[in-house]
Design an enzyme around this catalytic site. Structure first.
Site, short mmCIF file in Angstrom:
data_model
loop_
_atom_site.label_atom_id
_atom_site.label_comp_id
_atom_site.label_asym_id
_atom_site.label_seq_id
_atom_site.Cartn_x
_atom_site.Cartn_y
_atom_site.Cartn_z
N ASN A 37 -1.38 -9.96 -9.83
CA ASN A 37 -2.40 -8.95 -9.56
C ASN A 37 -2.11 -7.68 -10.36
OD1 ASN A 37 -2.84 -6.46 -7.18
ND2 ASN A 37 -4.59 -7.60 -7.98
N CYS A 68 0.83 -1.21 0.00
CA CYS A 68 0.00 0.00 0.00
C CYS A 68 0.86 1.26 0.00
CB CYS A 68 -0.92 0.00 1.23
SG CYS A 68 -2.00 1.43 1.22
C1 FNR Z 1 -7.10 -1.58 -3.11
N1 FNR Z 1 -5.91 -2.26 -2.98
C2 FNR Z 1 -5.55 -2.78 -1.75
N2 FNR Z 1 -4.44 -3.57 -1.63
C3 FNR Z 1 -4.13 -4.16 -0.45
O1 FNR Z 1 -3.16 -4.89 -0.38
N3 FNR Z 1 -4.92 -3.93 0.64
C4 FNR Z 1 -6.02 -3.15 0.61
O2 FNR Z 1 -6.72 -2.99 1.61
C5 FNR Z 1 -6.34 -2.51 -0.62
N4 FNR Z 1 -7.43 -1.66 -0.73
C6 FNR Z 1 -7.86 -1.27 -1.97
C7 FNR Z 1 -9.09 -0.59 -2.08
C8 FNR Z 1 -9.58 -0.29 -3.34
C9 FNR Z 1 -10.91 0.41 -3.46
C10 FNR Z 1 -8.83 -0.61 -4.49
C11 FNR Z 1 -9.35 -0.27 -5.87
C12 FNR Z 1 -7.60 -1.23 -4.37
C13 FNR Z 1 -5.12 -2.65 -4.17
C14 FNR Z 1 -5.71 -3.89 -4.83
O3 FNR Z 1 -5.73 -5.00 -3.96
C15 FNR Z 1 -4.94 -4.26 -6.09
O4 FNR Z 1 -3.62 -4.51 -5.74
C16 FNR Z 1 -4.98 -3.18 -7.16
O5 FNR Z 1 -6.25 -2.60 -7.29
C17 FNR Z 1 -4.57 -3.75 -8.52
O6 FNR Z 1 -5.40 -4.83 -8.88
P1 FNR Z 1 -6.60 -4.71 -9.94
O7 FNR Z 1 -7.52 -3.67 -9.43
O8 FNR Z 1 -5.98 -4.29 -11.23
O9 FNR Z 1 -7.21 -6.06 -9.99
#
Ligand code: FNR
Length: 449
Positions: A208, A110
């Site tokens: 991911n 994050c």
């Molecule tokens: C996230 N992401 C995220 N990652 C993580 O490790 N912990 C979390 O709590 C969150 N929270 C979160 C909230 C929202 C609304 C989004 C859109 C994203 C990141 C997420 O898990 C992921 O790594 C990224 O969104 C990329 O993957 P996608 O969206 O391309 O499938």
């Protein structure tokens, strides 16, 4: 839990509460991650079995909010993602939840300021020794699998080096989001680096970052191929339409919202969280007349009515009420007060102050009927000067003495922040003014015996 060949709901703050996780599983996800849960929030919560909902609740002992709710249906498939910067705290939390979840994941990806400032998320990737230490402590001391989720570094070699270090702790799998610390969701995902790492490490890599290209179920397999991983983790595509997990194809969003709302009602999900999740499914459709009606809704029943589920919602809520659920809270307010702070209460002189022990439960009010708003409206109507508020803080607890029409009012319940303390003092004042009855206070779950 085996991480081979799995399609996974990736962690998402506020999205991945119990209803969305169950929806993903019912549509076909193999594994679901929780939203990132911060270690100290879980540490100040208590585990309770909720007889009415048949859930396990971790309830914040300072305000009664549910930090984490889970149930049998997901037990073997839910991964709790922790936000932490401390091996010691991470282990304490892991021990608390060890028997309720299938695995623990540490968030090391994050990039938000809140995480970095706290030494969590991506800050851990910049301190691999600390990251390793957290993982190793968990691996050595808990009985369920441990994993972590990271972002890539600018080069494959750097990424592999850190991944190898983390893997040496004994973790069972690693989620890799194919973007660097500074890349944003609109940047292209770097599948090559994920692939480079996946081909060279002995554990499962969960790919991911592909949501932009994942518009239908079969796209998931393309992403697998591009990343050389057998398991894939999906965030945004699932946030927008959770039926992406269905092998038989996407469902219309009205069906997804209906399915989601039923679960939100069944599991007594908070109105604000329910609204947030539906909002993220609706997206552009919020501009339509129905979308605007949705934005104006404040209770779960009002939201449900838009999808013809008001009867369903009302019936369930009545059933839960008759079984004794108190608002959304499973603990009585008495139990919420941190017992070690009780002694401090006596130190404050309350001579001549009208007092009552009530607490303020935010979820039971909308923006228009907050106690302070009600009191200010009453003052205006009756031509009185507005009340004044004086708040005292003892350690992390707050208490307000409210002055109105020459009298003082307070709640003897210590609140978790100044705003809440002002609201509970306003409730006391409204009670003494006769604006709110005792029955209403009981109904709001505010009275503490
Ligand atoms: C996230 N992401 C995220 N990652 C993580 O490790 N912990 C979390 O709590 C969150 N929270 C979160 C909230 C929202 C609304 C989004 C859109 C994203 C990141 C997420 O898990 C992921 O790594 C990224 O969104 C990329 O993957 P996608 O969206 O391309 O499938």
């Amino acid at each position: 839990m085996i991480y081979d060949n799995k399609i996974i709901l990736a962690p998402m703050v506020r999205i991945n509460t119990l209803p969305m996780r169950l929806l993903a599983l019912r549509y076909g996800a193999d594994i679901v991650y929780t939203e990132e849960l911060i270690d100290w929030k879980l540490l100040r919560s208590k585990r309770r079995y909720n007889d009415i909902l048949k859930t396990v609740d971790f309830v914040d002992q300072t305000d009664g909010t549910i930090v984490f709710r889970t149930c049998d249906e997901e037990k073997e498939r839910v991964v709790l993602q922790l936000g932490t910067c401390s091996a010691d705290r991470a282990l304490k939390v892991a021990k608390m939840v060890e028997n309720d979840v299938a695995a623990i994941d540490i968030n090391m990806g994050c990039p938000k300021e809140f995480s970095i400032k706290g030494g969590m998320g991506i800050a851990l990737l910049e301190d691999p020794d600390k990251a390793y230490n957290i993982l190793k402590t968990l691996v050595d001391n808990i009985s369920i699998p441990v994993t972590c989720k990271i972002r890539i570094f600018p080069t494959p070699e750097e990424t592999l080096k850190v991944v190898n270090k983390l893997i040496s702790s004994g973790i069972k799998a690693i989620g890799i989001h194919g973007r660097t610390r500074n890349e944003r969701p609109q940047h292209a995902v770097n599948t090559d680096i994920i692939k480079y790492v996946a081909e060279r490490v002995p554990i499962q890599v969960i790919a991911n970052g592909g949501s932009k290209e994942i518009e239908k179920h079969s796209d998931i397999y393309k992403f697998k191929e591009m990343t050389g991983c057998s398991s894939v983790m999906i965030a945004r595509a699932a946030e927008w339409n959770c039926s992406i997990f269905r092998k038989n194809g996407l469902l219309p969003i009205d069906t997804v919202i209906t399915d989601y709302l039923k679960l939100a009602v069944d599991y007594d999900n908070s109105p604000s969280n329910t609204k947030y999740c539906v909002q993220n499914i609706l997206r552009d459709l919020q501009e339509t007349p129905r979308g605007r009606k949705f934005l104006e809704s404040q209770t779960v029943e009002q939201i449900c009515a838009i999808w013809d589920l008001d009867e369903y919602c009302k019936k369930k809520q009545d059933e839960y009420q008759s079984m004794g659920i108190q608002g959304r809270w499973q603990v009585t307010p008495d139990e919420l007060e941190p017992p070690n702070k009780k002694s401090k209460i006596e130190e404050i002189n309350l001579d001549g102050v009208e007092q009552m022990k009530v607490c303020f439960i935010r979820a039971n009010f909308n923006d228009l009927n907050l106690p302070k708003t009600q009191l200010h409206v009453w003052a205006g109507r009756n031509g009185c000067k507005l009340p004044t508020y004086e708040t005292q803080q003892v350690e992390k607890l707050f208490r307000t003495i409210l002055s109105f029409k020459g009298k003082k009012y307070t709640s003897t319940f210590w609140e978790k922040n100044k705003k809440f303390a002002e609201q509970s003092a306003a409730l006391v004042c409204l009670y003494y003014l006769g604006v709110v009855s005792r029955e209403e206070l009981v109904k709001l779950g505010s009275v503490i015996k």
